[in-house]
Design a protein around this motif. Structure first.
Motif, PDB file in Angstrom:
ATOM      1  N   ALA A   1       0.835  -1.209   0.000  1.00 12.67           N
ATOM      2  CA  ALA A   1       0.000   0.000   0.000  1.00 12.67           C
ATOM      3  C   ALA A   1       0.868   1.257   0.000  1.00 12.67           C
ATOM      4  N   LEU A   2       1.934   1.252   0.782  1.00 11.19           N
ATOM      5  CA  LEU A   2       2.847   2.404   0.795  1.00 11.19           C
ATOM      6  C   LEU A   2       3.515   2.580  -0.564  1.00 11.19           C
ATOM      7  N   ARG A   3       3.948   1.487  -1.169  1.00  7.62           N
ATOM      8  CA  ARG A   3       4.572   1.578  -2.499  1.00  7.62           C
ATOM      9  C   ARG A   3       3.575   2.098  -3.525  1.00  7.62           C
ATOM     10  N   ALA A   4       2.327   1.652  -3.427  1.00  6.23           N
ATOM     11  CA  ALA A   4       1.295   2.088  -4.371  1.00  6.23           C
ATOM     12  C   ALA A   4       1.043   3.589  -4.252  1.00  6.23           C
ATOM     13  N   LEU A   5       1.094   4.119  -3.032  1.00  5.60           N
ATOM     14  CA  LEU A   5       0.892   5.559  -2.861  1.00  5.60           C
ATOM     15  C   LEU A   5       2.033   6.370  -3.463  1.00  5.60           C
ATOM     16  N   GLU A   6       3.221   5.804  -3.480  1.00 11.01           N
ATOM     17  CA  GLU A   6       4.398   6.527  -3.974  1.00 11.01           C
ATOM     18  C   GLU A   6       4.643   6.330  -5.468  1.00 11.01           C
ATOM     19  N   ALA A   7       4.144   5.258  -6.031  1.00  9.67           N
ATOM     20  CA  ALA A   7       4.447   4.927  -7.429  1.00  9.67           C
ATOM     21  C   ALA A   7       3.705   5.858  -8.386  1.00  9.67           C
ATOM     22  N   PRO A   8       4.407   6.351  -9.394  1.00  7.64           N
ATOM     23  CA  PRO A   8       3.708   7.151 -10.402  1.00  7.64           C
ATOM     24  C   PRO A   8       2.767   6.255 -11.200  1.00  7.64           C
ATOM     25  N   ARG A   9       1.645   6.780 -11.569  1.00  6.63           N
ATOM     26  CA  ARG A   9       0.664   6.026 -12.339  1.00  6.63           C
ATOM     27  C   ARG A   9       0.631   6.539 -13.759  1.00  6.63           C
ATOM     28  N   PHE A  10       0.606   5.627 -14.703  1.00  5.18           N
ATOM     29  CA  PHE A  10       0.471   6.002 -16.102  1.00  5.18           C
ATOM     30  C   PHE A  10      -1.007   6.104 -16.426  1.00  5.18           C
ATOM     31  N   VAL A  11      -1.387   7.194 -17.049  1.00  6.00           N
ATOM     32  CA  VAL A  11      -2.763   7.382 -17.498  1.00  6.00           C
ATOM     33  C   VAL A  11      -2.713   7.558 -19.010  1.00  6.00           C
ATOM     34  N   ALA A  12      -3.288   6.609 -19.716  1.00  7.12           N
ATOM     35  CA  ALA A  12      -3.258   6.644 -21.174  1.00  7.12           C
ATOM     36  C   ALA A  12      -4.084   7.819 -21.699  1.00  7.12           C
ATOM     37  N   THR A  13      -3.567   8.448 -22.736  1.00  9.86           N
ATOM     38  CA  THR A  13      -4.285   9.511 -23.431  1.00  9.86           C
ATOM     39  C   THR A  13      -4.167   9.231 -24.927  1.00  9.86           C
ATOM     40  N   PRO A  14      -4.948   9.910 -25.764  1.00 11.48           N
ATOM     41  CA  PRO A  14      -4.798   9.699 -27.204  1.00 11.48           C
ATOM     42  C   PRO A  14      -3.381  10.023 -27.700  1.00 11.48           C
ATOM     43  N   ARG A  15      -2.711  10.974 -27.065  1.00 10.25           N
ATOM     44  CA  ARG A  15      -1.350  11.335 -27.490  1.00 10.25           C
ATOM     45  C   ARG A  15      -0.297  10.378 -26.947  1.00 10.25           C
ATOM     46  N   THR A  16      -0.550   9.762 -25.824  1.00  8.93           N
ATOM     47  CA  THR A  16       0.379   8.802 -25.228  1.00  8.93           C
ATOM     48  C   THR A  16      -0.424   7.581 -24.805  1.00  8.93           C
ATOM     49  N   PRO A  17      -0.685   6.658 -25.746  1.00  8.49           N
ATOM     50  CA  PRO A  17      -1.560   5.523 -25.462  1.00  8.49           C
ATOM     51  C   PRO A  17      -0.915   4.417 -24.618  1.00  8.49           C
ATOM     52  N   ALA A  18       0.426   4.409 -24.543  1.00 11.71           N
ATOM     53  CA  ALA A  18       1.099   3.348 -23.795  1.00 11.71           C
ATOM     54  C   ALA A  18       2.318   3.940 -23.105  1.00 11.71           C
ATOM     55  N   PRO A  19       2.728   3.341 -21.986  1.00 13.64           N
ATOM     56  CA  PRO A  19       3.949   3.815 -21.306  1.00 13.64           C
ATOM     57  C   PRO A  19       5.142   3.769 -22.261  1.00 13.64           C
ATOM     58  N   GLY A  20       5.937   4.791 -22.232  1.00 12.23           N
ATOM     59  CA  GLY A  20       7.125   4.827 -23.080  1.00 12.23           C
ATOM     60  C   GLY A  20       6.854   5.189 -24.514  1.00 12.23           C
ATOM     61  N   ALA A  21       5.617   5.538 -24.845  1.00 10.77           N
ATOM     62  CA  ALA A  21       5.278   5.875 -26.220  1.00 10.77           C
ATOM     63  C   ALA A  21       5.812   7.248 -26.624  1.00 10.77           C
ATOM     64  N   GLY A  22       6.310   7.991 -25.645  1.00 11.01           N
ATOM     65  CA  GLY A  22       6.811   9.324 -25.929  1.00 11.01           C
ATOM     66  C   GLY A  22       5.695  10.338 -25.864  1.00 11.01           C
ATOM     67  N   ILE A  23       6.064  11.567 -25.929  1.00 13.47           N
ATOM     68  CA  ILE A  23       5.089  12.645 -25.868  1.00 13.47           C
ATOM     69  C   ILE A  23       5.029  13.327 -27.217  1.00 13.47           C
ATOM     70  N   GLU A  24       3.861  13.355 -27.769  1.00 11.48           N
ATOM     71  CA  GLU A  24       3.654  14.012 -29.055  1.00 11.48           C
ATOM     72  C   GLU A  24       3.380  15.498 -28.794  1.00 11.48           C
ATOM     73  N   SER A  25       4.090  16.351 -29.490  1.00 14.07           N
ATOM     74  CA  SER A  25       3.831  17.778 -29.328  1.00 14.07           C
ATOM     75  C   SER A  25       3.133  18.300 -30.585  1.00 14.07           C
ATOM     76  N   ARG A  26       2.306  19.278 -30.402  1.00  6.35           N
ATOM     77  CA  ARG A  26       1.585  19.872 -31.531  1.00  6.35           C
ATOM     78  C   ARG A  26       1.792  21.344 -31.546  1.00  6.35           C
TER      79      ARG A  26
END
Length: 77
Positions: free
Chosen positions: A52-77
């Motif tokens: 539970a402590l690790r879960a509170l500290e771990a960054p969470r990936f939230v998929a978006t249309p610009r970044t659909p998967a972890p490590g997909a990079g960030i698309e700039s417009r």
């Protein structure tokens, strides 16, 4: 109270729980048999609190249309 305040309280309570569980494990009478259900329960609780402590500290990936998967990079417009 903000969500940050709530998370701070949650972390503090989990850290306290971790310490109390560790103290109880440390004070547990020996010898401890492998089938001691109460001791094994304490070990399980200790792991749950740590997760539970690790879960509170771990960054969470939230998929978006610009970044659909972890490590997909960030698309700039």
């Amino acid at each position: 109270m903000t969500h940050d305040d709530c998370l701070t309280v949650a972390r503090a309570e989990l850290q306290l729980a971790r310490q109390l569980i560790q103290d109880e494990i440390r004070a547990y009478p020996t010898p401890i048999s492998g089938c001691d259900a109460q001791f094994n329960h304490l070990i399980g609780l200790r792991g749950s609190v740590a997760e539970a402590l690790r879960a509170l500290e771990a960054p969470r990936f939230v998929a978006t249309p610009r970044t659909p998967a972890p490590g997909a990079g960030i698309e700039s417009r």
